[in-house]
Design an enzyme around this catalytic site. Sequence first.
Site, PDB file in Angstrom:
ATOM      1  N   ASP A 160      18.630-107.806  39.254  1.00 36.12           N
ATOM      2  CA  ASP A 160      19.749-107.448  40.128  1.00 36.12           C
ATOM      3  C   ASP A 160      19.261-106.654  41.349  1.00 36.12           C
ATOM      4  OD1 ASP A 160      22.413-107.298  40.844  1.00 36.12           O
ATOM      5  OD2 ASP A 160      23.092-106.663  38.867  1.00 36.12           O
ATOM      6  N   ASP A 217      30.833-110.268  42.176  1.00 39.25           N
ATOM      7  CA  ASP A 217      31.154-110.441  40.749  1.00 39.25           C
ATOM      8  C   ASP A 217      32.454-111.217  40.531  1.00 39.25           C
ATOM      9  OD1 ASP A 217      28.910-108.949  40.476  1.00 39.25           O
ATOM     10  OD2 ASP A 217      29.804-107.416  39.180  1.00 39.25           O
TER      11      ASP A 217
HETATM   12  C1  GLA Z   1      26.215-106.406  38.772  1.00 45.94           C
HETATM   13  C2  GLA Z   1      26.130-107.890  38.452  1.00 45.94           C
HETATM   14  C3  GLA Z   1      26.932-108.189  37.197  1.00 45.94           C
HETATM   15  C4  GLA Z   1      26.428-107.343  36.050  1.00 45.94           C
HETATM   16  C5  GLA Z   1      26.463-105.865  36.430  1.00 45.94           C
HETATM   17  C6  GLA Z   1      25.814-105.015  35.382  1.00 45.94           C
HETATM   18  O1  GLA Z   1      27.501-106.040  39.124  1.00 45.94           O
HETATM   19  O2  GLA Z   1      26.602-108.653  39.516  1.00 45.94           O
HETATM   20  O3  GLA Z   1      26.843-109.570  36.875  1.00 45.94           O
HETATM   21  O4  GLA Z   1      25.096-107.726  35.731  1.00 45.94           O
HETATM   22  O5  GLA Z   1      25.777-105.657  37.654  1.00 45.94           O
HETATM   23  O6  GLA Z   1      25.831-103.665  35.737  1.00 45.94           O
END
Ligand code: GLA
Length: 406
Positions: A160, A217
């Site tokens: 991420d 998200d």
């Molecule tokens: C980000 C990602 C999500 C998830 C969260 C976890 O928001 O986009 O898919 O992995 O982190 O904290």
Amino acid sequence: MKASVLLVVLLACVVSGARAADRTVDAAAHPPPPMGWSSWNAFGCNIDARSIRRTADALLASGLRDAGYVYLNIDDCWQAARRDREGQLQADPARFPDGIRSLADYAHARGLKLGLYASSGSRTCANIWNEYPGRLGSLGHEALDARTFARGGVDYLKYDWCSADEDGVDAEAAFTRMHLLLGAVGRPIFYSIHREPQLPIDTWRPRIANAWRTTADIRPNWQTILRNLDQQVGLEAFSSPGHWNDPDMLEVGNGALGIEENRAHFSLWALLNAPLILGNDLTALSDAVRRIVSNRDVIAVDQDWAGTQGHKLRDDGETEVWGKPMSDGSFAVVLLDRAEQPVRVGLRAAEIGFSPDACLSVKNLWTGAEGLYRGEYADRVPAHGVSMIRVWSRPPRGNRAAQACK
Ligand code: GLA
């Protein structure tokens, strides 16, 4: 045979043999979009070894593993608040007392693969957004973390971006670095990255990653699913076998999504060759949701490749037509109704490259109904829903209705 002719024949054999060998290698090295499950959408930070093991069991008991869902992905919040004395990430001893390796072993013994979450800055997203304790990003620890993942038996890394901007991280350098490190750990690890902002897609992403997020998200509501879908227009230029646009994990079965919305979401993600990563609680799987996500005809569309992922063919505002060529010469098509009322949506043969008066052999991938149609097809599409079909330009052999093209 003259020597020169013999030489040419021999060379041709060697070359075609090499090509055949290449194809074999390619098939192994460039797999279809991954299928599996991730903890985030249903559970967020409320995860522990027991719930992960129960999900593994559910993947088997529900038949989903056999339908192709093999990745068991532990998202953020698996980590202890501190690295160990050697600087290694470690699993939270309270919730994961036996560590990650034991879960990987559990998964592997059942024909599953294990996925894990990490982040390229100094903090993970849950530290920022969910007050999860610890600055547990991989910044400055990349090589050690890659080795830790490999030792833990990890088969899939979600990498991420949270806090990386503030940390002054260069995205291309950071994501490439982890790509190279994973390539050197001695086990194949599917590499899924999330760079923010998600768009535009940097040209380096498809070169170094197996999948890259293309949206913020996802949430379990119709508006967000349409938002994510809208952001896929034009992205078909970037994907290829082993390198997939990722409009985010599935929300099928979550929130207040209705049956038609769930079907639409799953159909569209399959048409886009998206990673099919389930995000619902598999230990409480309803029959209706199980039937949706195990529809083999729809999954087959996701896993097939004939040169391009699905893309928008026509936009009429509230209704849209999305399509994708299939490797057997047929076309997969999704007729989408974004609005609140059911509506009839049509498809002309010429829109999918068939001759305008072709006899279309159509299979509805949700009802199983088959029929023959001269030059065009139309269906009543439910509100917030789709009709998903596969279209051949000739009736399949043995179809008794072959003469009955309407
Ligand atoms: C980000 C990602 C999500 C998830 C969260 C976890 O928001 O986009 O898919 O992995 O982190 O904290």
